[in-house]
Design a protein around this motif. Structure first.
Motif, PDB file in Angstrom:
ATOM      1  N   ASP A   2       0.639  -0.828  -0.050  1.00 16.01           N
ATOM      2  CA  ASP A   2      -0.076  -0.090  -0.140  1.00 16.01           C
ATOM      3  C   ASP A   2       0.768   1.512   0.254  1.00 16.01           C
ATOM      4  OD1 ASP A   2      -1.966   2.290   0.884  1.00 16.01           O
ATOM      5  OD2 ASP A   2      -2.767   1.337   2.030  1.00 16.01           O
ATOM      6  N   LYS A   3       0.931   1.619  -1.336  1.00 20.95           N
ATOM      7  CA  LYS A   3       2.453   3.301  -1.195  1.00 20.95           C
ATOM      8  C   LYS A   3       1.500   4.383  -0.268  1.00 20.95           C
ATOM      9  CE  LYS A   3       4.307   1.468  -4.163  1.00 20.95           C
ATOM     10  NZ  LYS A   3       4.387  -0.011  -4.339  1.00 20.95           N
ATOM     11  N   LYS A   4       0.357   4.458  -0.062  1.00 20.94           N
ATOM     12  CA  LYS A   4      -0.299   5.172   1.273  1.00 20.94           C
ATOM     13  C   LYS A   4      -0.350   5.491   1.969  1.00 20.94           C
ATOM     14  CE  LYS A   4      -2.416   8.167  -2.898  1.00 20.94           C
ATOM     15  NZ  LYS A   4      -3.682   7.931  -4.127  1.00 20.94           N
ATOM     16  N   ILE A   5       0.156   4.286   2.607  1.00 21.53           N
ATOM     17  CA  ILE A   5      -0.471   4.080   4.280  1.00 21.53           C
ATOM     18  C   ILE A   5       0.566   4.819   4.958  1.00 21.53           C
ATOM     19  CG2 ILE A   5       0.733   1.599   4.502  1.00 21.53           C
ATOM     20  CD1 ILE A   5      -1.164   0.795   6.359  1.00 21.53           C
ATOM     21  N   MET A   6       1.641   4.731   4.564  1.00 20.34           N
ATOM     22  CA  MET A   6       2.779   5.790   5.390  1.00 20.34           C
ATOM     23  C   MET A   6       2.480   6.969   5.731  1.00 20.34           C
ATOM     24  SD  MET A   6       5.078   3.333   6.984  1.00 20.34           S
ATOM     25  CE  MET A   6       6.662   4.143   7.532  1.00 20.34           C
ATOM     26  N   GLN A   7       1.562   7.568   4.151  1.00 18.54           N
ATOM     27  CA  GLN A   7       1.627   9.121   4.802  1.00 18.54           C
ATOM     28  C   GLN A   7       0.411   9.100   4.938  1.00 18.54           C
ATOM     29  OE1 GLN A   7       4.787   9.049   2.977  1.00 18.54           O
ATOM     30  NE2 GLN A   7       3.950  11.093   3.243  1.00 18.54           N
ATOM     31  N   ASN A   8      -0.622   8.701   5.113  1.00 18.51           N
ATOM     32  CA  ASN A   8      -1.539   8.355   5.731  1.00 18.51           C
ATOM     33  C   ASN A   8      -2.208   8.553   7.317  1.00 18.51           C
ATOM     34  OD1 ASN A   8      -2.944   9.066   3.182  1.00 18.51           O
ATOM     35  ND2 ASN A   8      -3.448   6.985   3.315  1.00 18.51           N
ATOM     36  N   THR A   9      -0.889   6.881   7.416  1.00 15.09           N
ATOM     37  CA  THR A   9      -1.148   7.114   9.145  1.00 15.09           C
ATOM     38  C   THR A   9      -0.083   8.359   9.793  1.00 15.09           C
ATOM     39  OG1 THR A   9      -0.403   5.360   8.748  1.00 15.09           O
ATOM     40  CG2 THR A   9       0.346   5.314  10.717  1.00 15.09           C
ATOM     41  N   ASN A  10       1.108   8.498   9.336  1.00 17.22           N
ATOM     42  CA  ASN A  10       1.779  10.134   9.338  1.00 17.22           C
ATOM     43  C   ASN A  10       1.139  11.262   9.800  1.00 17.22           C
ATOM     44  OD1 ASN A  10       4.408  11.034  10.681  1.00 17.22           O
ATOM     45  ND2 ASN A  10       4.173  12.320   8.559  1.00 17.22           N
ATOM     46  N   GLN A  11      -0.149  11.492   8.803  1.00 19.68           N
ATOM     47  CA  GLN A  11      -1.334  12.093   8.842  1.00 19.68           C
ATOM     48  C   GLN A  11      -2.049  11.852   9.924  1.00 19.68           C
ATOM     49  OE1 GLN A  11      -0.737  14.854   7.353  1.00 19.68           O
ATOM     50  NE2 GLN A  11      -2.350  15.804   8.661  1.00 19.68           N
ATOM     51  N   SER A  12      -2.290  11.106  10.460  1.00 18.37           N
ATOM     52  CA  SER A  12      -3.415  11.018  11.761  1.00 18.37           C
ATOM     53  C   SER A  12      -1.934  10.580  12.798  1.00 18.37           C
ATOM     54  CB  SER A  12      -4.289   9.079  11.579  1.00 18.37           C
ATOM     55  OG  SER A  12      -2.822   8.172  11.649  1.00 18.37           O
ATOM     56  N   PHE A  13      -1.337  10.779  13.293  1.00 21.28           N
ATOM     57  CA  PHE A  13      -0.460  11.061  13.829  1.00 21.28           C
ATOM     58  C   PHE A  13      -0.545  12.816  14.612  1.00 21.28           C
ATOM     59  CE2 PHE A  13       1.815   6.955  13.631  1.00 21.28           C
ATOM     60  CZ  PHE A  13       1.176   6.091  14.509  1.00 21.28           C
TER      61      PHE A  13
END
Length: 417
Positions: free
Chosen positions: A121-132
């Motif tokens: 999942d290419k976007k998961i790192m960015q999304n998780t970072n955003q949620s943090f």
């Protein structure tokens, strides 16, 4: 007589003889213990007794008046050392899961999930970072509201911890880390709850610690800088190899504080001893016995002030205790002939200031049992940034840069006064 009592409740080893005599002398009235609680617990200042049943303890309170109800009331009857043990066990039981650990467990869980799925999942790192980041900004928003002093400290502590967690994950994103077995991830403090064992586990590199549930109350935590991280890794490795840790460096670099904070991170009871040339081997031996038996951490401040003959005896005493831990034995025979049970959760730490008059180098047979950590001046910009965040500033990074420059100019241009 006192030694027998100490063997039954090992934290009495850290209490002076006169104070211990006073506790035992008044033991027939259980309410007299209130004055002495802070001598044997990290942050239990008072206990609440039942109105009708004189000896029944219902709850514990910290210095900041944060109160926790005990799951099962403790009866303060019979020998004081016996019911203090039950109070300790019950307070740890009642404290089994706490808010601060919650945010650390959520972070570990989400971060691991993201790292595991990052390949697909290419976007998961960015999304998780955003949620943090959203979580962090929500916490920062809370500090602008009207809060009680205890709540304010609570939010400031949560922010202090979470700013660091978010920074770590931000770095992982920037370095394009895509696996939970990458060292950049493994070197962090990771929090897991093991449901089978019903225990809280904290992993630092390949060393695993069990959270000790000491009641720490609602206290400030250190701002974690790269220096603190490095210190944690070295100390964790030392404990994993059944050695002691020895942070060394100039005064004011946070040697003792970092050790204490790592203890808090693992929910341990940390006892700090200020060493002087007045200490003899009997006093030190008593402390080592107490630490090994109670599973507490002992931090010996300015250890190289102790006289050389005493240090060489202390080296033997430390070797006995640590060898027992290395061989995973249940108990050991100490230098004074006592048979002491061992709790493997204990740790020994020495801090040393570089030599000046009245200090010596440590003897070789003592050095081999300790891993040294060099401590330098901490990064002020990170500290300013976290402090600003915990006071409710959203643009903390830019502000910190400005403050840092201002303070640096002040330091260079102005005199000490």
């Amino acid at each position: 007589y006192l030694e027998k009592k100490r063997l039954l409740f090992p934290r009495f080893f850290f209490v002076s003889d006169p104070a211990l005599l006073e506790i035992l002398g008044q033991a027939s009235d259980s309410h007299t213990i209130q004055a002495h609680l802070l001598n044997v617990f990290d942050n239990i200042k008072t206990v609440k007794f039942h109105d009708k049943v004189y000896d029944r303890i219902l709850s514990i309170s910290s210095r900041e008046n944060e109160t926790i109800e005990l799951e099962k009331p403790v009866m303060a009857e019979g020998n004081v050392e016996v019911w203090l043990n039950s109070l300790l066990k019950e307070s740890q039981q009642s404290l089994h899961l706490v808010g601060l650990l919650g945010i650390q467990m959520i972070w570990t869980r989400d971060a691991e999930e993201a790292l595991t799925n990052a390949k697909y999942d290419k976007k998961i790192m960015q999304n998780t970072n955003q949620s943090f980041l959203i979580l962090l900004n929500n916490l920062i928003d809370m500090t602008t509201k009207d809060l009680t002093p205890v709540e304010r400290i609570k939010y400031e502590t949560l922010i202090t911890i979470h700013v660091h967690q978010r920074d770590i994950f931000d770095d992982l994103c920037r370095m394009h880390i895509k696996s939970p077995s990458d060292f950049e991830w493994l070197k962090q403090c990771r929090f897991y709850f093991s449901e089978d064992a019903d225990k809280m586990l904290i992993n630092i590199t390949d060393v695993s610690f069990i959270y000790q549930n000491e009641f720490l109350g609602c206290t400030d935590r250190l701002v974690i800088t790269p220096l603190t991280d490095r210190c944690y890794i070295t100390l964790a490795q030392a404990l994993g190899m059944s050695m002691g840790g020895a942070p060394a460096g100039p005064a004011g670099t946070g040697k003792t504080e970092t050790t204490k904070d790592m203890g808090r991170c693992l929910g341990k009871y940390v006892v700090v001893f200020n060493c002087s040339d007045q200490m003899d081997f009997r006093g030190l031996g008593r402390i080592f016995k107490g630490l090994a038996q109670s599973g507490s951490w002992g931090c010996f401040d300015e250890f190289n002030r102790i006289d050389l003959p005493v240090l060489s005896v202390a080296a033997q005493q430390i070797a006995i205790v640590l060898t027992c831990k290395k061989e995973r034995k249940r108990n050991f025979i100490f230098t004074d002939g006592d048979n002491v049970e061992m709790n493997p959760e204990f740790g020994l730490f020495l801090t040393m200031n570089p030599g000046y008059a009245g200090r010596q180098e440590l003897p070789e047979n003592l050095k081999i049992n300790f891993r040294s950590v060099a401590m330098m001046v901490p990064d002020r910009q990170i500290i300013i940034r976290v402090k600003l965040a915990s006071c409710g500033f959203i643009d903390n990074i830019v502000l910190a840069r400005k403050f840092f420059t201002l303070y640096k100019l002040c330091e260079e241009q102005l005199s000490k006064q």
